[in-house]
Write an enzyme that holds these catalytic residues in place. Structure first.
Site, PDB file in Angstrom:
ATOM      1  N   ARG A  62       0.836  -1.207   0.000  1.00  0.00           N
ATOM      2  CA  ARG A  62       0.000   0.000   0.000  1.00  0.00           C
ATOM      3  C   ARG A  62       0.870   1.257   0.000  1.00  0.00           C
ATOM      4  NH1 ARG A  62      -4.065   2.212   4.610  1.00  0.00           N
ATOM      5  NH2 ARG A  62      -5.090   3.796   3.354  1.00  0.00           N
ATOM      6  N   HIS A  66       0.785   4.218  -2.872  1.00  0.00           N
ATOM      7  CA  HIS A  66       0.540   5.623  -2.531  1.00  0.00           C
ATOM      8  C   HIS A  66       1.727   6.499  -2.932  1.00  0.00           C
ATOM      9  CE1 HIS A  66      -3.143   5.684   0.253  1.00  0.00           C
ATOM     10  NE2 HIS A  66      -3.130   4.509  -0.362  1.00  0.00           N
ATOM     11  N   ASP A  67       2.914   5.949  -2.909  1.00  0.00           N
ATOM     12  CA  ASP A  67       4.085   6.702  -3.351  1.00  0.00           C
ATOM     13  C   ASP A  67       4.069   6.894  -4.864  1.00  0.00           C
ATOM     14  OD1 ASP A  67       6.687   7.948  -3.054  1.00  0.00           O
ATOM     15  OD2 ASP A  67       7.548   6.119  -3.878  1.00  0.00           O
ATOM     16  N   GLY A  72       4.991   9.676  -8.867  1.00  0.00           N
ATOM     17  CA  GLY A  72       6.014   8.754  -9.325  1.00  0.00           C
ATOM     18  C   GLY A  72       6.680   8.004  -8.191  1.00  0.00           C
ATOM     19  N   ASP A  74       9.293   7.591  -6.137  1.00  0.00           N
ATOM     20  CA  ASP A  74      10.451   8.403  -5.769  1.00  0.00           C
ATOM     21  C   ASP A  74      10.643   8.543  -4.263  1.00  0.00           C
ATOM     22  OD1 ASP A  74       8.335  10.031  -5.099  1.00  0.00           O
ATOM     23  OD2 ASP A  74       8.707  11.524  -6.660  1.00  0.00           O
ATOM     24  N   GLU A  88       3.619  14.565   2.178  1.00  0.00           N
ATOM     25  CA  GLU A  88       2.584  13.656   1.675  1.00  0.00           C
ATOM     26  C   GLU A  88       2.018  12.732   2.749  1.00  0.00           C
ATOM     27  OE1 GLU A  88       3.679  11.201  -1.704  1.00  0.00           O
ATOM     28  OE2 GLU A  88       4.663  12.921  -2.635  1.00  0.00           O
ATOM     29  N   ASN A  94      -3.357   9.542   3.730  1.00  0.00           N
ATOM     30  CA  ASN A  94      -2.147   8.790   4.061  1.00  0.00           C
ATOM     31  C   ASN A  94      -1.950   8.573   5.560  1.00  0.00           C
ATOM     32  OD1 ASN A  94      -1.289   8.337   1.432  1.00  0.00           O
ATOM     33  ND2 ASN A  94      -0.102  10.229   1.337  1.00  0.00           N
ATOM     34  N   PRO A 164      -6.635   7.518  -5.418  1.00  0.00           N
ATOM     35  CA  PRO A 164      -7.965   6.920  -5.389  1.00  0.00           C
ATOM     36  C   PRO A 164      -8.450   6.721  -3.949  1.00  0.00           C
ATOM     37  CG  PRO A 164      -6.495   5.692  -6.837  1.00  0.00           C
ATOM     38  CD  PRO A 164      -5.645   6.651  -6.066  1.00  0.00           C
ATOM     39  N   HIS A 194      -5.825  -5.723  -3.070  1.00  0.00           N
ATOM     40  CA  HIS A 194      -6.690  -5.797  -1.894  1.00  0.00           C
ATOM     41  C   HIS A 194      -6.918  -7.234  -1.432  1.00  0.00           C
ATOM     42  CE1 HIS A 194      -8.670  -1.560  -2.469  1.00  0.00           C
ATOM     43  NE2 HIS A 194      -7.396  -1.508  -2.114  1.00  0.00           N
ATOM     44  N   THR A 195      -6.301  -8.187  -2.094  1.00  0.00           N
ATOM     45  CA  THR A 195      -6.395  -9.571  -1.635  1.00  0.00           C
ATOM     46  C   THR A 195      -5.643  -9.776  -0.320  1.00  0.00           C
ATOM     47  OG1 THR A 195      -6.213 -11.877  -2.345  1.00  0.00           O
ATOM     48  CG2 THR A 195      -4.362 -10.449  -2.885  1.00  0.00           C
ATOM     49  N   ASP A 255      -3.613 -14.064  -3.507  1.00  0.00           N
ATOM     50  CA  ASP A 255      -4.226 -14.958  -4.492  1.00  0.00           C
ATOM     51  C   ASP A 255      -5.340 -14.194  -5.202  1.00  0.00           C
ATOM     52  OD1 ASP A 255      -6.260 -14.798  -2.601  1.00  0.00           O
ATOM     53  OD2 ASP A 255      -5.892 -16.792  -1.778  1.00  0.00           O
TER      54      ASP A 255
END
Length: 329
Positions: A62, A66-67, A72, A74, A88, A94, A164, A194-195, A255
């Site tokens: 995650r 988010h990075d 990008g 970085d 950030e 975050n 998002p 999200h698995t 999975d």
């Protein structure tokens, strides 16, 4: 706010103009001579951390997303705020990033600085640690090229509307991905992350409490599932730390169960359930539910693409001495 969004758009446009020629400087064996212990140190660090904290893989994945998806890959999300700059990681979305992700990167950076001072970027550590942790919990192996520099800026004001959120309409989420060059298929494949991992009750509370005048829950939920979620979140909002696994069937295994859950009404987040209900995404959600190999292949390719998005080179970045602070701070 408008000026901030304009600055971000101009920044992203400049990335697209300068990104391609510089990618040739990246390679999978970038540290072979300068830091031959690189892979060994990463492996030892993430193995120890995952064993002691089994949520590390999901937390790091995650953190990586988010990075990367903002400006990008970085390491800008790793920067701590100062009295002169709100970074950030302190943007509202975050604040819920799990600490295990930050911690494993700091541990790896500390070990690498002892072995190879001022050689390995935090951005590269995050990219490789993510791949290796995903593989460790059953996910696909994919190539990660190395040689990124760390960013020279990190601003919370760039975040809102550009990452998002589970409560966003699917069209808005699609726009975020497409504006960065990612297709709907790649977006669906990446959503399969999200698995593993969990989400806090606040991220889906609107779907299980007083949803409408005729229904307490969003009707796209399996009724028994929404009942169970209300019980799990019974102390919310008094206890904002309450959370639920994204995939209640195999929460610690990477999975395709996330996709298998969707037609059963077991998608935790509104954005998850939209993947199955929207005709633009349903084909891929169905495909990945039926064929784990197809999901793994698509996920690996999308992660390879994401891992070089917005990569920094030369004077556009630096090798940080510590991952949470710029060298000149």
């Amino acid at each position: 706010m408008a000026s901030t969004k304009l600055l971000l758009l101009l920044f992203l446009a400049s990335l697209s103009l300068s990104l391609t020629p510089s990618l040739s400087s990246l390679s999978t064996n970038y540290y072979q001579k300068a830091c031959p212990q690189f892979n060994e140190i990463i492996q030892e660090t993430i193995t120890n951390k995952q064993i002691t904290s089994p949520t590390t893989a999901a937390a790091t994945l995650r953190l990586f997303f988010h990075d990367c998806i903002l400006t990008g890959c970085d390491g800008s999300v790793l920067i701590s705020s100062t009295p002169f700059n709100k970074a950030e990681r302190d943007a509202d979305i975050n604040l819920s990033l799990p600490g295990d992700g930050f911690d494993v990167i700091v541990r790896a950076k500390t070990a690498l600085e002892l072995a190879c001072p001022n050689v390995v970027s935090c951005a590269d550590i995050l990219a490789v640690a993510t791949r290796d942790l995903v593989t460790m919990v059953g996910g696909p192996y994919y190539n990660v090229v190395l040689g990124r520099k760390d960013s020279l800026f990190s601003k919370a004001s760039y975040v809102e509307g550009n990452l998002p959120r589970p409560t966003m309409p699917l069209s808005q989420i699609i726009n975020i991905f497409e504006s960065r060059g990612f297709s709907i298929q790649e977006m669906v494949a990446l959503s399969g992350a999200h698995t593993i991992g969990f989400s806090h009750c606040k991220e889906f509370a609107t779907g299980i409490y007083n949803f409408s005048k005729t229904s307490q829950s969003d009707p796209t939920y399996n009724p028994r599932f929404s009942d169970a979620l209300r019980k799990a979140c019974s102390d919310f909002p008094k206890n904002p730390t309450l959370s639920v696994f994204n995939d209640i069937m195999t929460p610690n295994k990477f999975d395709n169960m996330y996709f298998q859950n969707l037609p059963k009404g077991l998608g935790l987040l509104a954005s998850d359930r939209a993947m199955y209900s929207d005709p633009r995404t349903r084909f891929y959600a169905d495909l990945y539910a039926k064929d784990q190999n197809a999901f793994f292949e698509a996920f690996g390719k999308a992660m390879e693409k994401l891992s070089v998005y917005g990569a920094k080179f030369g004077k556009n970045g630096e090798i940080r001495r510590r991952c949470d602070a710029f060298n000149n701070s």
